[in-house]
Design a protein around this motif. Structure first.
Motif, PDB file in Angstrom:
ATOM      1  N   PHE A   1       0.984  -1.221  -0.012  1.00 57.71           N
ATOM      2  CA  PHE A   1       0.015   0.068  -0.087  1.00 57.71           C
ATOM      3  C   PHE A   1       0.789   1.083  -0.080  1.00 57.71           C
ATOM      4  N   SER A   2       0.357   2.421  -0.797  1.00 60.82           N
ATOM      5  CA  SER A   2       1.106   3.548  -0.700  1.00 60.82           C
ATOM      6  C   SER A   2       0.652   4.310   0.712  1.00 60.82           C
ATOM      7  N   LEU A   3       1.505   5.448   0.858  1.00 59.63           N
ATOM      8  CA  LEU A   3       1.338   6.215   2.283  1.00 59.63           C
ATOM      9  C   LEU A   3      -0.034   6.717   2.117  1.00 59.63           C
ATOM     10  N   LYS A   4      -0.536   7.138   0.914  1.00 59.91           N
ATOM     11  CA  LYS A   4      -1.864   7.867   0.872  1.00 59.91           C
ATOM     12  C   LYS A   4      -2.890   6.748   1.196  1.00 59.91           C
ATOM     13  N   GLU A   5      -2.726   5.473   0.627  1.00 50.95           N
ATOM     14  CA  GLU A   5      -3.684   4.493   0.889  1.00 50.95           C
ATOM     15  C   GLU A   5      -3.854   4.178   2.540  1.00 50.95           C
ATOM     16  N   LEU A   6      -2.605   3.963   2.848  1.00 56.30           N
ATOM     17  CA  LEU A   6      -2.626   3.684   4.475  1.00 56.30           C
ATOM     18  C   LEU A   6      -2.853   4.980   5.184  1.00 56.30           C
ATOM     19  N   HIS A   7      -2.819   6.134   4.881  1.00 59.46           N
ATOM     20  CA  HIS A   7      -3.506   7.213   5.442  1.00 59.46           C
ATOM     21  C   HIS A   7      -4.952   7.258   5.489  1.00 59.46           C
ATOM     22  N   GLY A   8      -5.604   6.573   4.458  1.00 61.01           N
ATOM     23  CA  GLY A   8      -6.998   6.582   4.456  1.00 61.01           C
ATOM     24  C   GLY A   8      -7.434   5.545   5.223  1.00 61.01           C
TER      25      GLY A   8
ATOM     26  N   PHE B   1      -6.150   4.008   8.073  1.00 55.85           N
ATOM     27  CA  PHE B   1      -5.569   4.160   9.308  1.00 55.85           C
ATOM     28  C   PHE B   1      -6.720   4.178  10.295  1.00 55.85           C
ATOM     29  N   PRO B   2      -7.631   5.346  10.339  1.00 60.58           N
ATOM     30  CA  PRO B   2      -8.767   5.382  11.299  1.00 60.58           C
ATOM     31  C   PRO B   2      -9.662   4.227  11.365  1.00 60.58           C
ATOM     32  N   TRP B   3     -10.007   3.479   9.867  1.00 63.61           N
ATOM     33  CA  TRP B   3     -10.721   2.286  10.155  1.00 63.61           C
ATOM     34  C   TRP B   3     -10.069   1.231  10.677  1.00 63.61           C
ATOM     35  N   LEU B   4      -8.808   1.167  10.557  1.00 64.14           N
ATOM     36  CA  LEU B   4      -7.961  -0.049  11.502  1.00 64.14           C
ATOM     37  C   LEU B   4      -8.005   0.336  12.707  1.00 64.14           C
ATOM     38  N   VAL B   5      -7.652   1.418  13.335  1.00 63.41           N
ATOM     39  CA  VAL B   5      -7.760   1.609  14.641  1.00 63.41           C
ATOM     40  C   VAL B   5      -9.243   1.421  15.223  1.00 63.41           C
ATOM     41  N   GLU B   6     -10.160   1.833  14.720  1.00 63.10           N
ATOM     42  CA  GLU B   6     -11.539   1.413  15.098  1.00 63.10           C
ATOM     43  C   GLU B   6     -11.912   0.200  15.164  1.00 63.10           C
ATOM     44  N   SER B   7     -11.289  -0.733  14.153  1.00 58.16           N
ATOM     45  CA  SER B   7     -11.585  -2.124  14.116  1.00 58.16           C
ATOM     46  C   SER B   7     -10.981  -2.760  15.223  1.00 58.16           C
ATOM     47  N   ILE B   8      -9.911  -2.190  15.662  1.00 66.70           N
ATOM     48  CA  ILE B   8      -9.202  -3.153  16.787  1.00 66.70           C
ATOM     49  C   ILE B   8      -9.744  -2.656  18.086  1.00 66.70           C
ATOM     50  N   PHE B   9      -9.891  -1.537  18.547  1.00 65.16           N
ATOM     51  CA  PHE B   9     -10.106  -1.011  19.718  1.00 65.16           C
ATOM     52  C   PHE B   9     -11.733  -0.826  19.932  1.00 65.16           C
ATOM     53  N   GLY B  10     -12.607  -0.635  18.708  1.00 61.75           N
ATOM     54  CA  GLY B  10     -13.793  -0.455  18.746  1.00 61.75           C
ATOM     55  C   GLY B  10     -14.091   0.709  18.748  1.00 61.75           C
TER      56      GLY B  10
ATOM     57  N   MET C   1       2.327  -0.631  15.089  1.00 65.30           N
ATOM     58  CA  MET C   1       3.433   0.692  15.799  1.00 65.30           C
ATOM     59  C   MET C   1       4.189   1.119  14.420  1.00 65.30           C
ATOM     60  N   LYS C   2       4.597   0.139  13.609  1.00 58.56           N
ATOM     61  CA  LYS C   2       5.321   0.536  12.519  1.00 58.56           C
ATOM     62  C   LYS C   2       4.673   1.412  11.594  1.00 58.56           C
ATOM     63  N   LEU C   3       3.437   0.909  11.234  1.00 57.64           N
ATOM     64  CA  LEU C   3       2.540   1.636  10.570  1.00 57.64           C
ATOM     65  C   LEU C   3       2.332   3.134  11.181  1.00 57.64           C
ATOM     66  N   VAL C   4       2.231   3.362  12.407  1.00 61.12           N
ATOM     67  CA  VAL C   4       2.120   4.433  13.181  1.00 61.12           C
ATOM     68  C   VAL C   4       3.281   5.307  12.812  1.00 61.12           C
ATOM     69  N   TYR C   5       4.258   4.633  13.119  1.00 55.03           N
ATOM     70  CA  TYR C   5       5.771   5.734  12.823  1.00 55.03           C
ATOM     71  C   TYR C   5       5.909   6.218  11.457  1.00 55.03           C
ATOM     72  N   LYS C   6       5.434   5.274  10.259  1.00 51.74           N
ATOM     73  CA  LYS C   6       5.595   5.572   9.195  1.00 51.74           C
ATOM     74  C   LYS C   6       4.616   6.760   8.888  1.00 51.74           C
ATOM     75  N   LEU C   7       3.625   6.546   9.162  1.00 47.72           N
ATOM     76  CA  LEU C   7       2.596   7.885   9.203  1.00 47.72           C
ATOM     77  C   LEU C   7       3.079   9.011   9.920  1.00 47.72           C
ATOM     78  N   GLN C   8       3.634   9.031  10.932  1.00 49.50           N
ATOM     79  CA  GLN C   8       4.263   9.918  11.827  1.00 49.50           C
ATOM     80  C   GLN C   8       5.179  10.863  11.047  1.00 49.50           C
ATOM     81  N   ALA C   9       6.110   9.963  10.362  1.00 48.72           N
ATOM     82  CA  ALA C   9       7.253  10.726   9.410  1.00 48.72           C
ATOM     83  C   ALA C   9       6.568  11.864   8.498  1.00 48.72           C
ATOM     84  N   GLU C  10       5.350  11.582   7.906  1.00 47.19           N
ATOM     85  CA  GLU C  10       4.747  12.461   6.914  1.00 47.19           C
ATOM     86  C   GLU C  10       3.966  13.172   7.751  1.00 47.19           C
TER      87      GLU C  10
END
Length: 789
Positions: A1-8, A10-19, A56-65
């Motif tokens: 996935f590109s960073l733009k796709e991961l950015h899109g 990411f909120p869905w993924l977080v909500e899927s994990i933590f509710g 967390m690697k995904l978090v840091y990758k998005l954090q860099a941008e």
């Protein structure tokens, strides 16, 4: 996935994990995920969410941008949400430069968070929002995936040894990412003055303009801790919120509201009303919530105690101390102290009076004992003597005086309202007494109280000061206040900053609290005697059980009395433990408050648990009246706490008692009709026979009358009119409906058949034997307790 796709996604993924924040989407339900019940999903979830895992690697990758994600303000804790909606910026730097209005002109406020903050916000708040998750089995909170992840994140970002590992996508020479500035069109006032970050102050001392890796690790550590504290501890009532406000903050808010009111007529009043309503949202922490907070407290003590010794030269300290070391030095007073104190006060005042309070108690005791988490090991000795509290902890005790004194008084008030006969409640009293009885601890608390009560006129140069600590809820990196060397001023600052200038301090070793301790000692004595009486009653019951007890038939069931207690089910071992806990607790209280033998003797005399002439427990405190016994307030208290009780007995017609489990319902009804017919037919004849004064009259009275059970009635608060009822002589055949009686007769007939005795002959022998028994009993006394046959 590109960073733009991961950015899109990411909120869905977080909500899927933590509710979801509204609790509709449960997510992975980490709070109920355990290794024993979910052996496949459990390790996968831990690996995926590990600080070095894929998430967390995904978090840091998005954090860099430097991506930003919106978090609704409406899901923040009540006080924070209300203040932001009132356009008053909270003290905590976590919210600075992040509040934004929707670009489309919507109604909701949002926080613009970076990926790390967004992830941690969801992780922390899932402990609060997912309370109603479906649970199909018993879950141990300390073994859940959520609890393990909290511990892992704390160890990673707040390490007791070494430093925080750098993020995999960090740029050592890059600048620290800063949040997107909020819209300048949104006016906000602050709780207090805006403070520069110690992080920026640390960078300013660097020879290069770029941030070093140490600054990056401090930023993540501060952010993680601020989020945990804000989400888990920032809940309290409107009264507590107003008490926390310092005078200059209240003045700022007042000026702001007046300025807005002159521009917008009426609308701010409505928003202010809504905000104040939000402060009063009901907050009921769960036992799991408290256990997680205790884990945080224990780790912060270990983190703070891992601070390296300060160098001898002050100038060397200013150049060599790393941000992480400075963070350890003030992490507890700047982040935890104020909000934890309020959280504990809320729990002490609102938690049910049951054994679940043990979780809150242990969290409180963990905070009070930072020396338990110090790196040095206690000296080994042959005898396990109690470890003395070192003098180096005096400063911590003085700067947390209310944690020790006011909460101790709060615990005393709870203990006075609980049933100390319960082993779990007795254990809690024992735990608190044991902790406060540690050598040298009571003396240091007393020293702190003396410093607080020291007259202000002793030190004239203090009079222009305000007793306020720095913004404890704000960033650790806030600018340091002027150095304060006076211990008395520090104690006063601590007390007044938490309770306000008009606070009336109640001395822990004063007369009022000492009287409460004496009341608790009296309750302990009463509870010990109650436990002993329960133990004796249980032993008597066990000894008196007959061969037929497995038929659920006991003498107490015959006369309709209930002499048992719910505590009978705890067993002899638990009663023994209760006595041990209470005995040691009383000993520790005597050590803490220097109670002498004369005071204890006086307490024993006031216990009111003396036994009467029959060795039985006395009645609850009552007043005789025309209508019978009336309970006094003391009597109600004795019954509520299990100190005394009435022996509840059936006082009506014994023929009309409810059908018992050991009786045959059909036989009871048939025999009642037969007895009623016989009594109605031969009532006059029985009256004549029982009125005779010769042996025949005595024999008939033994069989056909039922005295009023005066000795039993005195143990029950019945109406006097009822005790005067006289049922007269009569025949009662209900005993033949008892399974025990029927089985006994069948066994007698069966044994008689071995000797070739038929049913008629066996019946004649039984009647003859009972007649002889009745004649013998009649000769002895007429006043014996009757055997209704």
């Amino acid at each position: 996935f590109s960073l733009k796709e991961l950015h899109g996604i990411f909120p869905w993924l977080v909500e899927s994990i933590f509710g979801s924040l509204d609790g509709i989407i449960v997510g992975w339900n980490l709070r109920c995920l355990q290794g024993k019940t979910n052996p496949t999903e459990y390790p996968v979830a831990l690996d995926f969410l590990d600080p070095s895992g894929p998430m967390m690697k995904l978090v840091y990758k998005l954090q860099a941008e430097e991506y930003r994600y919106d978090f609704p303000v409406s899901y923040l804790p009540g006080p924070v949400k209300a203040s932001i909606q009132e356009q008053v910026l909270p003290e905590c730097s976590l919210y600075h430069n992040k509040v934004q209005f929707p670009s489309s002109g919507g109604l909701g406020l949002n926080l613009a968070l970076n990926p790390f903050e967004y992830y941690m916000f969801y992780f922390a708040i899932s402990l609060i929002t997912q309370k109603n998750s479906p649970v199909t089995h018993h879950v141990s909170p300390s073994n859940s995936a959520y609890f393990i992840l909290v511990d892992t994140y704390l160890k990673c970002f707040l390490p007791t040894e070494g430093s925080v590992l750098p993020p995999p996508y960090s740029n050592p020479g890059g600048a620290i990412p800063s949040p997107t500035p909020r819209s300048p069109a949104v006016p906000f006032t602050s709780y207090g003055m805006h403070h520069t970050s110690l992080l920026k102050r640390h960078i300013a001392h660097q020879p290069s303009v770029n941030a070093d890796p140490a600054s990056q690790e401090i930023w993540r550590s501060e952010t993680l801790l601020q989020i945990f504290v804000e989400m888990w501890l920032h809940h309290y009532s409107l009264e507590m919120y107003q008490k926390m406000q310092s005078p200059h903050v209240k003045l700022e808010v007042l000026h702001y509201r007046l300025s807005i009111s002159s521009k917008h007529h009426g609308s701010p009043a409505q928003s202010s009303y809504q905000a104040l309503h939000a402060y009063q949202e009901a907050f009921k922490p769960t036992e799991e919530h408290v256990l997680v907070v205790r884990l945080l407290v224990k780790h912060l003590h270990a983190f703070s105690n891992s601070l390296k010794p300060e160098p001898l030269s002050p100038s060397a300290h200013s150049h060599t101390a790393s941000p992480l070391e400075e963070f350890k030095r003030v992490v507890i007073p700047r982040f935890v102290q104020e909000k934890l104190y309020i959280f504990l006060q809320h729990c002490f005042g609102h938690w049910p009076l049951d054994a679940s309070f043990r979780a809150v108690l242990e969290m409180w005791l963990s905070y009070l004992q930072p020396w338990r988490y110090a790196p040095e090991k206690p000296p080994q000795s042959a005898e396990p003597l109690p470890r003395s509290v070192s003098e180096k902890w005096a400063a911590f005790i003085q700067e947390n005086l209310l944690m020790y004194t006011k909460l101790f008084v709060g615990f005393l008030n709870r203990a006075l309202r609980t049933d100390l006969v319960s082993p779990k409640n007795a254990l809690m009293v024992f735990r608190v007494a044991k902790v406060f009885a540690q050598p040298n601890l009571a003396e240091m608390i007393l020293k702190g109280e003396q410093l607080f009560l020291e007259p202000e006129l002793v030190i004239p140069h203090r009079q222009h000061r305000l007793f306020m600590t720095p913004t404890l809820g704000g960033s650790f990196f806030s600018s340091w206040p002027p150095a304060i060397t006076d211990a008395s001023f520090k104690v006063k600052s601590h007390v007044y900053s938490l309770e306000g200038q008009d606070f009336q301090y109640k001395q822990m070793f004063g007369t009022e609290v000492r009287n409460l301790v004496l009341k608790l000692a009296q309750l302990i004595c009463q509870a010990q005697q109650t436990a002993k009486s329960i133990s004796d009653h249980s032993a008597e019951t066990t000894a008196s059980q007959s061969f037929f007890s497995w038929f659920r038939f006991t003498p107490s069931e015959m006369n309709g009395s209930y002499t048992g207690n719910d505590l009978d089910e705890i067993g002899q071992d638990s009663i023994k433990k209760t006595d041990e806990y209470l005995e040691k607790a009383l000993e520790y209280l005597c050590q803490i408050f220097k109670l002498n033998e004369a005071q204890l003797t006086q307490v024993m005399m006031k216990c009111g648990t003396a036994q009467d002439e029959n060795g039985k427990k006395q009645l609850p405190d009552c007043i005789e009246s025309e209508d019978g016994l009336i309970l006094t307030p003391l009597g109600r208290y004795q019954i509520i706490n299990g100190l005394r009780r009435f022996e509840v007995q059936y006082q009506g017609d014994t023929e009309l008692q409810p059908i018992r489990s050991y009786e045959n319902a059909t036989l009871v009804r048939l025999l009642f009709r037969l007895s009623s017919a016989l009594n109605e037919r031969f009532a006059d004849q029985m009256d004549v026979l029982c009125s005779r004064e010769d042996f025949v009259g005595r024999l008939c009275r033994y069989h056909l009358t039922n005295p009023h059970l005066i000795q039993k009635i005195r143990y029950s608060p019945v109406v006097k009119d009822r005790t005067s009822q006289n049922w007269g002589p009569r025949i009662s055949l209900r005993f033949l409906a008892s399974y025990r009686t029927l089985i006994s007769l069948l066994m007698i007939y069966f044994i008689a058949s071995w000797f070739y005795i038929g049913p008629v002959g066996c019946t004649f022998i039984i009647l003859l034997g009972y007649f002889l028994y009745a004649v013998i009993m009649t000769f002895f006394s007429e006043g014996w307790k009757p055997h209704e046959r």
